[in-house]
Every structure is written in structure tokens, then in C-alpha cells.
Design a protein around this motif. Sequence first.
Motif, PDB file in Angstrom:
ATOM      1  N   ARG A 145      47.942  29.782  49.137  1.00 34.81           N
ATOM      2  CA  ARG A 145      48.448  28.737  50.017  1.00 34.81           C
ATOM      3  C   ARG A 145      49.839  29.106  50.564  1.00 34.81           C
ATOM      4  O   ARG A 145      50.717  29.530  49.824  1.00 34.81           O
ATOM      5  CB  ARG A 145      48.523  27.404  49.272  1.00 34.81           C
ATOM      6  N   GLY A 146      49.960  28.966  51.866  1.00 34.24           N
ATOM      7  CA  GLY A 146      51.236  29.276  52.510  1.00 34.24           C
ATOM      8  C   GLY A 146      51.529  30.756  52.612  1.00 34.24           C
ATOM      9  O   GLY A 146      52.675  31.142  52.877  1.00 34.24           O
ATOM     10  N   ARG A 147      50.499  31.591  52.442  1.00 28.13           N
ATOM     11  CA  ARG A 147      50.746  33.030  52.387  1.00 28.13           C
ATOM     12  C   ARG A 147      49.899  33.782  53.413  1.00 28.13           C
ATOM     13  O   ARG A 147      48.905  33.292  53.938  1.00 28.13           O
ATOM     14  CB  ARG A 147      50.428  33.564  50.988  1.00 28.13           C
ATOM     15  N   VAL A 148      50.324  35.033  53.657  1.00 28.76           N
ATOM     16  CA  VAL A 148      49.549  36.017  54.418  1.00 28.76           C
ATOM     17  C   VAL A 148      49.034  37.031  53.408  1.00 28.76           C
ATOM     18  O   VAL A 148      49.775  37.431  52.495  1.00 28.76           O
ATOM     19  CB  VAL A 148      50.420  36.698  55.487  1.00 28.76           C
ATOM     20  N   PHE A 149      47.793  37.463  53.555  1.00 31.82           N
ATOM     21  CA  PHE A 149      47.207  38.321  52.521  1.00 31.82           C
ATOM     22  C   PHE A 149      46.113  39.204  53.100  1.00 31.82           C
ATOM     23  O   PHE A 149      45.592  38.946  54.198  1.00 31.82           O
ATOM     24  CB  PHE A 149      46.629  37.456  51.387  1.00 31.82           C
ATOM     25  N   ARG A 150      45.771  40.237  52.340  1.00 32.12           N
ATOM     26  CA  ARG A 150      44.626  41.083  52.687  1.00 32.12           C
ATOM     27  C   ARG A 150      43.354  40.379  52.220  1.00 32.12           C
ATOM     28  O   ARG A 150      43.222  39.996  51.062  1.00 32.12           O
ATOM     29  CB  ARG A 150      44.721  42.454  52.000  1.00 32.12           C
ATOM     30  N   GLY A 151      42.406  40.250  53.139  1.00 37.02           N
ATOM     31  CA  GLY A 151      41.160  39.602  52.785  1.00 37.02           C
ATOM     32  C   GLY A 151      40.414  40.353  51.703  1.00 37.02           C
ATOM     33  O   GLY A 151      39.876  39.742  50.764  1.00 37.02           O
ATOM     34  N   SER A 152      40.370  41.676  51.805  1.00 36.00           N
ATOM     35  CA  SER A 152      39.640  42.481  50.828  1.00 36.00           C
ATOM     36  C   SER A 152      40.239  42.335  49.435  1.00 36.00           C
ATOM     37  O   SER A 152      39.515  42.328  48.429  1.00 36.00           O
ATOM     38  CB  SER A 152      39.638  43.951  51.254  1.00 36.00           C
ATOM     39  N   THR A 153      41.558  42.202  49.356  1.00 34.97           N
ATOM     40  CA  THR A 153      42.209  42.031  48.056  1.00 34.97           C
ATOM     41  C   THR A 153      41.842  40.682  47.448  1.00 34.97           C
ATOM     42  O   THR A 153      41.558  40.575  46.250  1.00 34.97           O
ATOM     43  CB  THR A 153      43.734  42.149  48.200  1.00 34.97           C
ATOM     44  N   ALA A 154      41.866  39.635  48.280  1.00 35.00           N
ATOM     45  CA  ALA A 154      41.505  38.305  47.780  1.00 35.00           C
ATOM     46  C   ALA A 154      40.070  38.273  47.275  1.00 35.00           C
ATOM     47  O   ALA A 154      39.770  37.644  46.251  1.00 35.00           O
ATOM     48  CB  ALA A 154      41.711  37.272  48.883  1.00 35.00           C
ATOM     49  N   SER A 211      38.302  40.968  46.166  1.00 34.86           N
ATOM     50  CA  SER A 211      38.163  41.805  44.968  1.00 34.86           C
ATOM     51  C   SER A 211      38.729  41.117  43.726  1.00 34.86           C
ATOM     52  O   SER A 211      38.264  41.363  42.611  1.00 34.86           O
ATOM     53  CB  SER A 211      38.862  43.152  45.176  1.00 34.86           C
ATOM     54  N   ARG A 212      39.718  40.248  43.939  1.00 36.81           N
ATOM     55  CA  ARG A 212      40.292  39.518  42.801  1.00 36.81           C
ATOM     56  C   ARG A 212      39.499  38.259  42.469  1.00 36.81           C
ATOM     57  O   ARG A 212      39.823  37.543  41.530  1.00 36.81           O
ATOM     58  CB  ARG A 212      41.737  39.140  43.108  1.00 36.81           C
ATOM     59  N   GLY A 213      38.459  37.983  43.236  1.00 32.55           N
ATOM     60  CA  GLY A 213      37.619  36.827  42.975  1.00 32.55           C
ATOM     61  C   GLY A 213      38.212  35.506  43.441  1.00 32.55           C
ATOM     62  O   GLY A 213      37.712  34.438  43.080  1.00 32.55           O
ATOM     63  N   LEU A 214      39.250  35.566  44.268  1.00 27.03           N
ATOM     64  CA  LEU A 214      39.866  34.337  44.752  1.00 27.03           C
ATOM     65  C   LEU A 214      39.047  33.700  45.866  1.00 27.03           C
ATOM     66  O   LEU A 214      38.997  32.475  45.995  1.00 27.03           O
ATOM     67  CB  LEU A 214      41.288  34.617  45.249  1.00 27.03           C
ATOM     68  N   LEU A 215      38.409  34.538  46.692  1.00 24.43           N
ATOM     69  CA  LEU A 215      37.609  34.075  47.823  1.00 24.43           C
ATOM     70  C   LEU A 215      36.378  34.946  47.954  1.00 24.43           C
ATOM     71  O   LEU A 215      36.319  36.062  47.418  1.00 24.43           O
ATOM     72  CB  LEU A 215      38.420  34.138  49.120  1.00 24.43           C
ATOM     73  N   THR A 216      35.415  34.427  48.699  1.00 24.11           N
ATOM     74  CA  THR A 216      34.275  35.243  49.116  1.00 24.11           C
ATOM     75  C   THR A 216      34.426  35.546  50.598  1.00 24.11           C
ATOM     76  O   THR A 216      35.272  34.960  51.286  1.00 24.11           O
ATOM     77  CB  THR A 216      32.953  34.489  48.887  1.00 24.11           C
ATOM     78  N   ARG A 217      33.599  36.447  51.090  1.00 21.78           N
ATOM     79  CA  ARG A 217      33.638  36.748  52.527  1.00 21.78           C
ATOM     80  C   ARG A 217      33.331  35.502  53.351  1.00 21.78           C
ATOM     81  O   ARG A 217      33.910  35.287  54.418  1.00 21.78           O
ATOM     82  CB  ARG A 217      32.639  37.867  52.859  1.00 21.78           C
ATOM     83  N   ASN A 218      32.415  34.679  52.866  1.00 27.50           N
ATOM     84  CA  ASN A 218      32.125  33.435  53.577  1.00 27.50           C
ATOM     85  C   ASN A 218      33.333  32.506  53.572  1.00 27.50           C
ATOM     86  O   ASN A 218      33.608  31.807  54.561  1.00 27.50           O
ATOM     87  CB  ASN A 218      30.913  32.734  52.947  1.00 27.50           C
ATOM     88  N   ASP A 219      34.063  32.469  52.453  1.00 26.00           N
ATOM     89  CA  ASP A 219      35.271  31.644  52.396  1.00 26.00           C
ATOM     90  C   ASP A 219      36.269  32.050  53.471  1.00 26.00           C
ATOM     91  O   ASP A 219      36.935  31.198  54.081  1.00 26.00           O
ATOM     92  CB  ASP A 219      35.938  31.755  51.024  1.00 26.00           C
ATOM     93  N   ARG A 238      40.721  26.620  48.795  1.00 25.19           N
ATOM     94  CA  ARG A 238      42.095  27.045  49.090  1.00 25.19           C
ATOM     95  C   ARG A 238      42.801  27.332  47.763  1.00 25.19           C
ATOM     96  O   ARG A 238      43.570  26.506  47.273  1.00 25.19           O
ATOM     97  CB  ARG A 238      42.854  25.993  49.900  1.00 25.19           C
ATOM     98  N   PRO A 239      42.571  28.501  47.178  1.00 24.85           N
ATOM     99  CA  PRO A 239      43.226  28.828  45.901  1.00 24.85           C
ATOM    100  C   PRO A 239      44.742  28.705  46.016  1.00 24.85           C
ATOM    101  O   PRO A 239      45.326  29.107  47.023  1.00 24.85           O
ATOM    102  CB  PRO A 239      42.808  30.282  45.643  1.00 24.85           C
ATOM    103  N   PRO A 240      45.402  28.148  45.024  1.00 21.72           N
ATOM    104  CA  PRO A 240      46.853  27.959  45.100  1.00 21.72           C
ATOM    105  C   PRO A 240      47.612  29.264  45.290  1.00 21.72           C
ATOM    106  O   PRO A 240      48.691  29.269  45.883  1.00 21.72           O
ATOM    107  CB  PRO A 240      47.199  27.279  43.770  1.00 21.72           C
ATOM    108  N   GLN A 241      47.045  30.381  44.787  1.00 22.57           N
ATOM    109  CA  GLN A 241      47.736  31.672  44.934  1.00 22.57           C
ATOM    110  C   GLN A 241      47.869  32.108  46.392  1.00 22.57           C
ATOM    111  O   GLN A 241      48.717  32.949  46.717  1.00 22.57           O
ATOM    112  CB  GLN A 241      46.989  32.772  44.170  1.00 22.57           C
TER     113      GLN A 241
END
Length: 307
Positions: free
Chosen positions: A12-21, A23-31, A7-10
Motif C-alpha cells: 500500500r502506497g508503494r511502487v513495486f515490481r509485479g514479478s517480485t510481488a 514470487s513472494r506470494g503477495l499477489l497473483t497475476r490476476n490481482d 491490497r496487501p499492507p506491504q
Amino acid sequence: MPRAPRRPPQLRGRVFRGSTAVSRGLLTRNDLRSSAWRPLFRDVYADAQLTVTHTIRCAAVGRWLVPPGTAIAGRAAAGLYGCPSTSAGAPIDVLVSTDSRIGPTNGIRVHHGQIDPGDILDRAGITVTSPARTCWDVARWLDMVEAVVVIDALLALRLTTVPALREYALSRAGRRGWRSLLRSIDLVDAGAESPQESRTRVRLVLAGLPRPETQWVVADQGRFVARLDLAWPQFKVAVEYDGLWHDDPEQFHRDRRRLNRLLGGDWIVLHVTAKRLRDDFDGFLAEVKAALRTRAARSHDRARTWK
């Protein structure tokens, strides 16, 4: 012991594009498939600990899933205005201009149409159809009963008026939906206090009964006795929708005690529930007709309307 999901702090508590997360290395598809994140729409995720409201869902649609100039519309727009007509997780209606193209997306209902000046507004950063345009659209897209449910709620919030809606419809005479809006306007009542009250009233009127008064106050020598959802005061016949108000189970019992006081005042109070409306409306209608016929005969009024 299983490893806790990332759960990257960036995020937490947010709505986001999965592909952006990703591409920025914050998450993987499995995450993204873990319990830490909740999918809202295609490639749109929310922190699972975030309470996802109707407004949040609409904002996500407007920000990431539709072209500029697209407006949240219909029931979804009414929900943004505060109307209790949008169920959680319901598809979001959007209105796009006739020359725009948008592909199908799960969770979104796309409607094309001409958009006039003043038809769309900015509400807290979300592009939404105006109250008048929202009424126009629900009159076109929904059946008569459900359209009136939405318009009743917008009127009750004082976001528009019957004269304003009538003028809006007449100024668009000849365009698809103008007659539907006029027919809906003839059935609306700002006194309705819930969608089910609106549904009950409109179905009774469409079935041929005289139009009831909403929120009718009964008094005895100037003292308040009761306030009735629907009433035909000339016949002392009333209809009460039985529901659990304000998440207070005791309200049902308080309402029943209050209404019992009317029996001594010669009122007939008929009760209806969501199940009865859904499964046995014809039976309930017959009971209301019988009560009105009995009282009409007693007062020597002609009762042929309810035969």
C-alpha cells in the motif's frame, strides 16, 4: 456484491515490481490486473491510491529498468529540476554510455552518448544529468524552439548561466551538438515565465522580428502600470500570452483590466493563445509585424526588417 481487490499492507502506497510481488506470494497475476494497482512500466506497478509524480516515475525507471550509470536526461531531467516542461505520462528520456546496451521499453526513450565527468549527478537518490548536460542534450534531441523552452526554464531557476553553457559548448567543439547548443543559447532568456511565453518569443525571433524584452515594466511618473510578457518598448508594442495562471480563472480578467490601462499610454498590446500559436501563427505574426511597422514609421525608424 463484487469482492474488493486484494491490497496487501506491504504494497500500500508503494511502487513495486509485479514479478517480485507474485514470487513472494503477495499477489497473483490476476490481482495485478485489478483496479487496486496501476501499471507504470513493464512489470512496474503502483498502488492506485498513490499520486504518481514525475519524480516517482523517474525513480522507478532508475531503480528497475536501466543499467547502473544510466541517467535521467533531457526533458525528464529538467522536470526533476523543477522545470514545467514535462507533461504527465510523457516518455522518460535516459542517457546511457555508448558501450552500454539496453533493450526498448515502453515509456522510456533511450539515448546513447559519451558521458563526461560531472555530466551526471545524484538528486535525491536519482541519477540525473547535470543542468549543463541537460541543456546540451535537449539542444541535440529537440527542435530549436522546444530546446530553448527547457533552457529558459533552467536559467530562470538559476541552475546554470549563459556564460557557463557557452563555455560548456565550446569545450566540446567538434562533438555532435555543440553548435546546436550555441545556437540555442543565442535565443534564450531567463525572463520567460512559462513554456508558452518562451515558444511565442522564439518563434517570433526566428521569423525575423527584433528580439523583444521579457517582463517589461511600464511605469507612469514612477507608478507601476503593468508588466508585459514581451515588449518592444521603443515602439510601445507588446505581446501577452493569454493563459490560465495558477489555476485562477479570474487572473485572465485581472490581466485584461491591467492591460487596458496601457491603451491610454499609447501602447499596442497584442494577445495570443495556445490555439492561435498552434493554428494561426502566420496570422498572428502578420499582426505583430504590422504593429511594429506602423510604430517604426511613426518614429522614423527604418522598417525593412519586418517586410
